[in-house]
Design a protein around this motif. Structure first.
Motif, short mmCIF file in Angstrom:
data_model
loop_
_atom_site.label_atom_id
_atom_site.label_comp_id
_atom_site.label_asym_id
_atom_site.label_seq_id
_atom_site.Cartn_x
_atom_site.Cartn_y
_atom_site.Cartn_z
N ALA A 1 0.87 -1.18 0.00
CA ALA A 1 0.00 0.00 0.00
C ALA A 1 0.90 1.23 0.00
O ALA A 1 1.76 1.38 0.89
CB ALA A 1 -0.90 0.00 1.23
N THR A 2 0.75 2.08 -1.02
CA THR A 2 1.54 3.32 -1.09
C THR A 2 0.67 4.49 -0.65
O THR A 2 -0.36 4.78 -1.27
CB THR A 2 2.06 3.56 -2.51
N PHE A 3 1.08 5.12 0.44
CA PHE A 3 0.38 6.28 0.98
C PHE A 3 0.92 7.53 0.31
O PHE A 3 2.12 7.83 0.42
CB PHE A 3 0.61 6.39 2.49
N LYS A 4 0.07 8.25 -0.37
CA LYS A 4 0.44 9.53 -0.95
C LYS A 4 -0.12 10.62 -0.04
O LYS A 4 -1.34 10.76 0.08
CB LYS A 4 -0.09 9.66 -2.38
N THR A 5 0.77 11.36 0.60
CA THR A 5 0.34 12.33 1.60
C THR A 5 0.88 13.72 1.27
O THR A 5 1.75 13.89 0.40
CB THR A 5 0.83 11.92 3.01
N SER A 6 0.40 14.69 2.00
CA SER A 6 0.86 16.07 1.82
C SER A 6 2.29 16.27 2.32
O SER A 6 2.89 17.32 2.08
CB SER A 6 -0.08 17.04 2.56
N LYS A 7 2.85 15.27 2.99
CA LYS A 7 4.23 15.33 3.46
C LYS A 7 5.17 14.46 2.62
O LYS A 7 6.37 14.43 2.87
CB LYS A 7 4.32 14.86 4.92
N GLY A 8 4.60 13.75 1.64
CA GLY A 8 5.39 12.84 0.82
C GLY A 8 4.78 11.45 0.82
O GLY A 8 3.73 11.21 1.44
N ASP A 9 5.44 10.54 0.12
CA ASP A 9 4.91 9.18 -0.04
C ASP A 9 5.71 8.18 0.80
O ASP A 9 6.91 8.34 1.03
CB ASP A 9 4.97 8.75 -1.51
N PHE A 10 5.02 7.13 1.22
CA PHE A 10 5.69 5.99 1.84
C PHE A 10 4.91 4.73 1.50
O PHE A 10 3.72 4.78 1.19
CB PHE A 10 5.85 6.16 3.36
N THR A 11 5.61 3.59 1.54
CA THR A 11 5.01 2.33 1.12
C THR A 11 5.05 1.31 2.25
O THR A 11 6.05 1.19 2.97
CB THR A 11 5.74 1.76 -0.11
N VAL A 12 3.95 0.58 2.36
CA VAL A 12 3.79 -0.43 3.41
C VAL A 12 3.61 -1.80 2.77
O VAL A 12 2.78 -1.96 1.87
CB VAL A 12 2.57 -0.11 4.30
N ARG A 13 4.41 -2.78 3.20
CA ARG A 13 4.19 -4.16 2.79
C ARG A 13 3.13 -4.74 3.72
O ARG A 13 3.24 -4.68 4.94
CB ARG A 13 5.47 -4.98 2.88
#
Length: 277
Positions: A120-132
């Motif tokens: 799951a790739t979170f696209k946020t106002s602070k940037g992106d991060f990915t969770v397995r």
């Protein structure tokens, strides 16, 4: 001279002597008895007033410290990331809540843990991060999360609760900390630790069901693990594999009442990627 007369004269000579002794004495009544400490101090109006002021100051300081609210920034003061702990009527401003968030009777089956792996790739106002996502360990939890993400349920929601050096929490379209998708999912107990970067579902303290809210650990939180002695156990269902610096940046934003970021941190969308095994 008769004996009686001598006694009368003797008596007359003694009486004036006693009077003289009393009248010529420089001792005042207050000097006849001198009390010891602390009565000698309390008897002085100036000392009495000073002691009174000191006592009042001590009482005021004591009252201030004993009525101070709990520091919610302290992880020890917030032992479990529960939705109920974030709900306050006069909280600091957050992102605009979804006017009518989607509601569902249940999560449709959308994953196949036997054939695929999921991120799951979170696209946020602070940037992106990915969770397995750990679909093999927590298939129902991952299925519910993936289902809601594919429905756009998390789009334009906020991280409504941020506790520095503890967790960041999101997944509530109402931005109140009390919202949910309309259904509950049962816990899937596992022995995974709430290590830094892991994600788990938030729930009401002591409950074994959850809705849509999740949290990401900003540090190792053994007090939330499966083997902690309390009834509050939280089971990770994924782990950040890239962009942990973004998660940490979110964890450092300035917050107001209810641990709510003063400047909203928006989850623009969560993109699900499935990869055949």
């Amino acid at each position: 001279m008769p004996k009686r007369k001598r006694r009368e004269l003797q008596h007359l000579r003694q009486e004036p002597s006693r009077r003289r002794t009393y009248q010529l004495s420089h001792a005042s009544p207050s000097e006849i008895y001198k009390p010891g400490f602390p009565m000698n101090v309390l008897g002085d109006p100036r000392w009495f007033a000073l002691i009174g002021v000191v006592v009042v100051v001590i009482m005021i300081v004591t009252a201030v410290f004993t009525t101070r609210g709990t520091d919610r920034g302290n992880p020890d003061a917030v032992p479990s990331p529960t939705p109920a702990a974030t709900a306050t009527a006069d909280a600091s401003p957050t992102g605009s809540p979804t006017p009518a968030p989607k509601q569902f009777e249940k999560a449709e089956q959308v994953i196949d843990a036997a054939k695929n792996t999921y991120t799951a790739t979170f696209k946020t106002s602070k940037g992106d991060f990915t969770v397995r996502l750990f679909a093999d360990v927590a298939p129902n939890t991952v299925n519910s999360f993936v289902f809601l993400a594919k429905q756009g349920y998390f789009d334009n929601t906020t991280f409504h609760r941020v506790v520095s050096n503890f967790v960041i929490q999101g997944g509530d379209p109402t931005a109140t900390g009390t919202g949910g998708p309309g259904y509950q999912t049962q816990d899937e107990p596992n022995e995974l630790r709430n290590k830094k970067g892991t994600i788990a579902m938030a729930k009401v303290s002591g409950q074994t069901q959850f809705g849509s809210q999740f949290f990401i650990n900003l540090k190792d939180n053994p007090s939330l693990d499966f083997d902690n002695p309390s009834a509050n156990k939280f089971y990770p269902f994924g782990e950040v594999i890239s962009g942990m610096d973004v998660v940490e940046a979110i964890g450092k934003v300035q917050v107001g009442q209810g641990d709510r970021p003063i400047e909203p941190v928006i989850i623009q969308t969560i993109q699900i990627t499935e990869t055949p095994k």
